[in-house]
Structures are given as structure tokens and as C-alpha cells.
Write an enzyme that holds these catalytic residues in place. Sequence first.
Site, PDB file in Angstrom:
ATOM      1  N   ASP A  97      10.211 -17.014  -5.615  1.00 27.84           N
ATOM      2  CA  ASP A  97       9.182 -16.215  -4.959  1.00 27.84           C
ATOM      3  C   ASP A  97       8.408 -17.106  -3.999  1.00 27.84           C
ATOM      4  O   ASP A  97       7.900 -18.164  -4.394  1.00 27.84           O
ATOM      5  CB  ASP A  97       8.238 -15.618  -6.016  1.00 27.84           C
ATOM      6  CG  ASP A  97       7.112 -14.798  -5.405  1.00 27.84           C
ATOM      7  OD1 ASP A  97       7.279 -14.304  -4.275  1.00 27.84           O
ATOM      8  OD2 ASP A  97       6.056 -14.669  -6.050  1.00 27.84           O
ATOM      9  N   ASP A  99       5.187 -16.907  -1.705  1.00 26.04           N
ATOM     10  CA  ASP A  99       3.987 -16.125  -1.439  1.00 26.04           C
ATOM     11  C   ASP A  99       3.232 -16.793  -0.296  1.00 26.04           C
ATOM     12  O   ASP A  99       2.778 -17.932  -0.427  1.00 26.04           O
ATOM     13  CB  ASP A  99       3.123 -16.052  -2.693  1.00 26.04           C
ATOM     14  CG  ASP A  99       1.983 -15.058  -2.566  1.00 26.04           C
ATOM     15  OD1 ASP A  99       1.587 -14.743  -1.419  1.00 26.04           O
ATOM     16  OD2 ASP A  99       1.476 -14.580  -3.603  1.00 26.04           O
ATOM     17  N   ASP A 288       6.816 -20.345  -5.793  1.00 28.73           N
ATOM     18  CA  ASP A 288       5.895 -20.076  -6.901  1.00 28.73           C
ATOM     19  C   ASP A 288       6.604 -20.503  -8.190  1.00 28.73           C
ATOM     20  O   ASP A 288       7.485 -19.796  -8.688  1.00 28.73           O
ATOM     21  CB  ASP A 288       5.549 -18.596  -6.914  1.00 28.73           C
ATOM     22  CG  ASP A 288       4.442 -18.262  -7.905  1.00 28.73           C
ATOM     23  OD1 ASP A 288       4.134 -19.119  -8.768  1.00 28.73           O
ATOM     24  OD2 ASP A 288       3.895 -17.147  -7.836  1.00 28.73           O
TER      25      ASP A 288
END
Length: 385
Positions: A97, A99, A288
Site C-alpha cells: 500500500d 499512501d 505502508d
Amino acid sequence: MDGRTREYLEGRFGDYYRSTDVPLPPAPSEREWGVIPWSAGGTRMHRHQSLLDLGDLSDYLARTAPRHVYFSSARFADPGAATMDDKEWREADLVFDIDADHLPGVDPEETPYAEMLEAGKQALLDLLDLLEDDFSFDEMQAVFSGGRGYHVHVRDESIRRLDSEARREIVDYIRAIDLDVDGLIETRAFGTTTRRVLRTEGGWGRRTHRRLLQFVDGLMDLEKEAALERLKELDGIGDGRAKTILGAFQNNPDAIRAGNVEAGGPGVRTLVEAIATETVADETSPIDEPVTTDTKRLIRLPKSIHGGSGLVVEPLDRDEIEDFDPLVDAVPDRFRGRDITVKVTDPGEVTFDDDSFTLASGVQSVRESLGVFLMARGRAEKVAE
């Protein structure tokens, strides 16, 4: 979000799902499913559901029009069980992920949304480069998250049964956590002598060597004085070492291309260390970490709509990513083609659907796709037409 706005968005999300084929992930019946409905007063997730509980996914999404839709990276024997132990974990995709809120140089309070998304895309490209070149993963799917970043699902069979600790090692490599820069150089025997050489076979050694060669090629294109000044910009390299290094590059280029850091003396080793530090800073990907180490993570379903933006969670082919613009390409076609009336509560700069402008406050008519975007992000409310 007020009731009228919530009801409007729920209705239009339902229209989207009735007109769109949302594909299932591999082994969908072995995964846990979760949704967040358009409930007043909160965003509580309804989870611990199997595909058997939901029924036909297309029909379920069209009937319930949830605000957010998730499925598990893990595959279970009983995905609908109420506790994680009772689900009986079997294996899990490796999920990354990115972000944009957490990227270096991005201030969530100051950086425009469009710039955040562009920074996230560049971080995605860095991540894919690492996964393809350094790990040789084959079964990968990149996805725009619909919100502030990107996901990558790796489904190679070789990684699906890795535990959290093994996944942590992959994270540490990608982020170059505790990387021993000195360890990128090894001592090798050449006949009766030994020589210190850069590890060029793979990993961060190969990446450093590749950047070193680019640096040398750039240096050779400069006039002598300019080349010396460029070298002296690096820590630990003064006038004497700069001349020695430049001479080594000019007189013994094959040694440098072979990774020999003895050629040119201590100055070249200092240069290699500087290049290695630069390589790590530029080529790591700020993923992440808890998402990747979690073997039971819920992640957004591709082709669903993100309830915080009204944009599609868009799966991307590798050759589409460079030109992908989420504020154009992830806008649902279902929300195009008509205007609606909204009350803008958070005026200011907006970049959306290949247009940039300053939005005034108050009641006004806007394109529906923009209105949905503003309402989902809490910048407008629906009013009567």
C-alpha cells in the site's frame, strides 16, 4: 455528511454497480469480505462475511450500494467464521500500500490532491521496479486505491504462505532498512592478490553500480574543470581525490565498469559510498509497512467505488501506469453527462477531470462527476434541484 447527501450518493453508487461488471479476485469463496454502508453517524465496517453470505456479488453490490467494499488478502478454510482463529488461515497474497499522505515531501494539509496522487504514482513505479527486477514476481496487479494512493497485489505461489516475519524481511529490503552500505563491497581473490569490488550481481549492489556508471558517463561528457567541480560536490572528495578519481575513470574505464573500487584509490571508494547512499534514498519505495506484514489484511476491491472520493478503485495494466491520471481515468462514466445542484461548503482550488479552477462557496450547478467527488470528500452537500 447530511442525510440528503448520503442518500444521493448511495443511490448513484447503486446505479454504478447496476451498470458495471465488478470482477472477483482469485479464489473469492476462500476470502473474507467486508463493507461499510452509508450509515448515519459513522463508518462501521460489516465484516466476517464470506461470498456465500453475500450471494452473487454483482447483485449484492447493486442492492446494497455500499460506501466501501473490501476483501481479504488471505484465503481461509471458513472465511465467514466470527473469529480469526476459526477462519483457519491457509495462505495470503502479498499486498503493498502506497499512501500519498505519508510520502516524503508531501504535506497532507498543504499539498494539492492532484500533486499527492502524482507523487504516489511515482512511488508506485519505484515499487514495481523493485518487485520486478529484484524479486522477479510474475503475478502482480497494480491498483489505484480510489483515494490517496495505490495498491499492489502479488499472488505468486512462492510467497503466499510466508508468515509476517518473512514478509517483514521483504519490507526491510524494499525500504533498505538497516542496509549495510559497506556490505555492498566485497573482497575477492584475483590470482595472488585480492581486490575490493562492488557486488554487481543483483540487489542494492547492482542498483548502486548502475547509478555509478550513469554518474561516470555524465562526468565524461563534461569539460575537465566542470568534472572536477562535480566530484568535489560529494562529501569527502577534495581537489586531490577528484583529480585521482577522474584520472582513473579516463585511464581505466573497464575496471570501473567491472565494479573494481580499488581503481582510483580511496577516493573511488568514497564516491561509491556516496552513490550507494543516493541510490537508497532515490530508489526505495515508502510503502505502508503494516499492510504488507499483515497476513489477514482487508483491502479495497478493484472496480468498486471509493466512498471518500467517488472515484473507481481502478486496476491498471503495467503499461498504463505512466500515463494514468486518476482524476480523469478513474472518474466513473456513469456520473458523466449531466449537471446537478450542490452547495459548496469548502471552496477553493480544484483539479478534476482534466480541468483546474477555483470553486466558489454556495449553491451552484456543477457536472455530476464533480459534484459526487466534492460531496464524497466533504466539500459540498446535495440540495434540491
